[in-house]
Design a protein around this motif. Structure first.
Motif, short mmCIF file in Angstrom:
data_model
loop_
_atom_site.label_atom_id
_atom_site.label_comp_id
_atom_site.label_asym_id
_atom_site.label_seq_id
_atom_site.Cartn_x
_atom_site.Cartn_y
_atom_site.Cartn_z
N GLN A 439 0.80 -1.22 0.00
CA GLN A 439 0.00 0.00 0.00
C GLN A 439 0.84 1.28 0.00
N GLY A 440 1.95 1.27 0.72
CA GLY A 440 2.79 2.47 0.73
C GLY A 440 3.36 2.77 -0.65
N GLU A 441 3.79 1.73 -1.33
CA GLU A 441 4.32 1.86 -2.68
C GLU A 441 3.25 2.37 -3.65
N LEU A 442 2.05 1.80 -3.54
CA LEU A 442 0.94 2.19 -4.41
C LEU A 442 0.54 3.64 -4.17
N LYS A 443 0.58 4.07 -2.92
CA LYS A 443 0.21 5.45 -2.59
C LYS A 443 1.17 6.44 -3.23
N VAL A 444 2.46 6.14 -3.21
CA VAL A 444 3.44 7.02 -3.83
C VAL A 444 3.19 7.11 -5.34
N MET A 445 2.93 5.96 -5.97
CA MET A 445 2.67 5.96 -7.41
C MET A 445 1.46 6.83 -7.76
N LYS A 446 0.39 6.69 -6.99
CA LYS A 446 -0.82 7.46 -7.27
C LYS A 446 -0.60 8.96 -7.04
N THR A 447 0.21 9.28 -6.04
CA THR A 447 0.53 10.69 -5.78
C THR A 447 1.27 11.30 -6.96
N ILE A 448 2.24 10.56 -7.50
CA ILE A 448 3.00 11.04 -8.66
C ILE A 448 2.08 11.21 -9.86
N LYS A 449 1.23 10.23 -10.11
CA LYS A 449 0.31 10.30 -11.25
C LYS A 449 -0.60 11.52 -11.15
N ARG A 450 -1.20 11.73 -9.99
CA ARG A 450 -2.13 12.86 -9.84
C ARG A 450 -1.41 14.20 -9.96
N ALA A 451 -0.18 14.27 -9.46
CA ALA A 451 0.57 15.52 -9.52
C ALA A 451 0.96 15.86 -10.96
N MET A 452 1.39 14.86 -11.73
CA MET A 452 1.86 15.11 -13.08
C MET A 452 0.71 15.20 -14.09
N ASP A 453 -0.37 14.49 -13.83
CA ASP A 453 -1.50 14.41 -14.76
C ASP A 453 -2.79 14.72 -14.02
N PRO A 454 -2.99 15.98 -13.62
CA PRO A 454 -4.12 16.31 -12.74
C PRO A 454 -5.49 16.01 -13.34
N ASN A 455 -5.59 16.01 -14.66
CA ASN A 455 -6.88 15.71 -15.30
C ASN A 455 -6.98 14.25 -15.76
N LEU A 456 -5.97 13.47 -15.43
CA LEU A 456 -5.95 12.03 -15.76
C LEU A 456 -6.22 11.79 -17.24
N ILE A 457 -5.48 12.53 -18.07
CA ILE A 457 -5.66 12.49 -19.52
C ILE A 457 -4.92 11.33 -20.17
N LEU A 458 -3.70 11.03 -19.69
CA LEU A 458 -2.83 10.09 -20.39
C LEU A 458 -3.06 8.63 -19.98
N ASN A 459 -3.43 7.83 -20.95
CA ASN A 459 -3.55 6.38 -20.82
C ASN A 459 -4.31 5.95 -19.57
N PRO A 460 -5.51 6.50 -19.36
CA PRO A 460 -6.29 6.08 -18.18
C PRO A 460 -6.69 4.61 -18.29
N GLY A 461 -6.87 3.99 -17.11
CA GLY A 461 -7.23 2.59 -17.06
C GLY A 461 -6.04 1.66 -17.19
N LYS A 462 -4.82 2.22 -17.06
CA LYS A 462 -3.61 1.44 -17.18
C LYS A 462 -2.74 1.63 -15.92
N VAL A 463 -2.06 0.62 -15.51
CA VAL A 463 -1.05 0.58 -14.43
C VAL A 463 -1.69 0.75 -13.05
N ILE A 464 -2.25 1.93 -12.78
CA ILE A 464 -2.89 2.17 -11.48
C ILE A 464 -4.22 2.91 -11.70
N ASP A 465 -5.11 2.75 -10.75
CA ASP A 465 -6.38 3.47 -10.78
C ASP A 465 -6.21 4.70 -9.89
N ALA A 466 -5.96 5.85 -10.56
CA ALA A 466 -5.68 7.07 -9.80
C ALA A 466 -6.93 7.86 -9.49
#
Length: 466
Positions: A439-466
């Motif tokens: 869970q700690g690892e997953l939380k960091v990944m989701k934090t990075i995704k949301r920070a870099m892609d705030p509108n979740l535009i790039l390749n949604p539905g892949k890798v993690i559910d942000a």
């Protein structure tokens, strides 16, 4: 999963203004080409609303900014060779095809590097380097059809990873378009650097969720002039697998150590129409490649390899010809002869656990009604499992596949492994990523995704559910 806005005629007009009308596709017959990659299960297919073929980073930047403005998703597509549903537009929207970014920009012999656009085929990079006595060491099995951008997005491994490492080990720098549309260069042509965050390594392996790779500068190395490919044939899988630690500790430094179980030996021989392969009925093939810069060193290492294979129980040790590598590169394609629908999986474990893991997976597979086939990069702990649906009903297939995966993934994590060694997570393993990642690892990944892609535009539905 987020709900996106549809692509309207107004958006289509704006896309045409960016790339030119001929590079924006909306005809359904054309869009059907983008509904899948190497995924064979029609239940996972998704037709995009439109596809666009940009020419450069500047056009991609404008397209990404448009997506943020109008809130539609973008799925980036390279050669369409993903084995994890990574190029399927699972949320609809726009497919961005990289095929026009196909230029080799520079090959610098003195600096031993090559700069190319993301749509260049891997085989073309290898061939250009070879012309000047250099080697691009990235070598996925799909090298003749995959594009370097996809290799980078999934951190592809391939046949030379034992000696040379995976795709990220070959990279100096990247040019990317960020999820908000900025064009950024990450990394430099440096042997070492400790100046801030290692952004190019963050982007590599992110599967198009953190940025669109448009250009890369890769490392080249001297091409070893001497090479031998050894085929060690076993009839006992345990003997074939437990040979690997001895080989790796012997100082041979092999380039490749590849494993094909007997079902693959038979099926790929049939697919390639090779009628006289040795031990067709009972053979397990282990292919070992050794490369050197001196002929005497090659002779010594070849003797060592042959001795280890013979002492570990190989029934025959031969020099592998081109047929063997052709079979190895066609293991996935050969499955099409057996089953219209088949599932390719990719699990990685510590190298010293590869033998026991393959044994465990075959033991698990005995309890299921589908055929379980295994080929593996046994020198780096990466194994590929193929399940063939045959004539099973959809309900029976889905139920059994789910149960099989739960057992296999739980075992892989119990021995220190992970869900994917080189194919990536894509859409296929999204739910398992949520289930098995700490869970700690997953939380960091989701934090990075949301920070870099705030509108979740790039390749949604892949890798993690942000």
């Amino acid at each position: 999963m987020k709900t996106y806005q549809p692509i309207t005629p107004e958006i289509i007009d704006k896309l045409k203004a960016i790339t030119g009308p001929s590079y924006v596709k909306t005809d359904r017959d054309i869009l059907l080409q983008y509904q899948t990659d190497y995924e064979t299960n029609p239940a996972m297919f998704r037709v995009p609303e439109a596809a666009v073929l940009p020419a450069n980073a500047e056009e991609i930047s404008q397209i990404v900014k448009l997506a943020n403005e109008y809130d539609f998703p973008i799925t980036v597509r390279g050669g369409g060779t993903s084995l994890a549903a990574g190029a399927i537009p699972v949320c609809g929207g726009l497919v961005l095809s990289m095929e026009r970014l196909n230029k080799i920009i520079e090959l610098n012999e003195e600096g031993m590097y090559m700069t190319v656009e993301a749509g260049v085929r891997t085989i073309d990079m290898q061939n250009e380097a070879k012309k000047v006595g250099l080697l691009y060491a990235g070598d996925p099995s799909s090298a003749e059809s995959c594009l370097i951008g996809g290799n980078l997005a999934t951190n592809a491994g391939g046949l030379r990873a034992v000696r040379y490492g995976v795709t990220r080990d070959q990279v100096y720098s990247l040019e990317i378009v960020t999820p908000t549309g900025d064009i950024v260069e990450c990394g430099r042509i440096l042997k070492k650097c400790s100046t801030g965050y290692d952004l190019e390594q963050l982007i590599i392996g992110s599967e198009g969720t953190l940025g669109i790779i448009t250009k890369v500068t890769v490392k080249l190395i001297p091409l070893p002039p001497y090479r031998i490919d050894v085929l060690a044939i076993y009839t006992d899988p345990k003997k074939a697998l437990y040979m690997v630690p001895k080989l790796l500790k012997a100082g041979v430094d092999p380039t490749s150590v590849e494993y094909m179980d007997n079902s693959y030996v038979r099926d790929t021989a049939d697919y390639c129409q090779y009628s006289d392969m040795p031990h067709y009925e009972d053979g397990i093939y282990v292919i070992i490649t050794v490369e050197t810069f001196r002929e005497d060193e090659l002779d010594a290492k070849m003797d060592t390899v042959c001795t280890i294979c013979e002492e570990s129980g190989a029934v025959e040790v031969l020099e592998a010809d081109d047929r063997i590598w052709n079979m190895r590169r066609n293991v996935q394609t050969s499955c099409e002869m057996i089953s219209k629908v088949f599932l390719t999986d990719d699990v990685v474990v510590p190298v010293h656990k590869i033998a026991s893991t393959i044994e465990k997976i075959m033991e698990i597979g005995e309890n299921y009604p589908f055929q379980v086939k295994i080929n593996a990069h046994i020198g780096d702990g990466n194994l590929h499992i193929v399940l063939c649906k045959m004539d099973m009903s959809d309900g029976e297939w889905n139920k059994n596949v789910e149960e099989f995966h739960q057992q296999v993934y739980a075992y892989a994590y119990s021995v220190g492994g992970r869900l994917a060694g080189e194919h990536g997570i894509g859409a296929k393993k999204l739910k398992y990523m949520e289930q098995f990642t700490p869970q700690g690892e997953l939380k960091v990944m989701k934090t990075i995704k949301r920070a870099m892609d705030p509108n979740l535009i790039l390749n949604p539905g892949k890798v993690i559910d942000a």
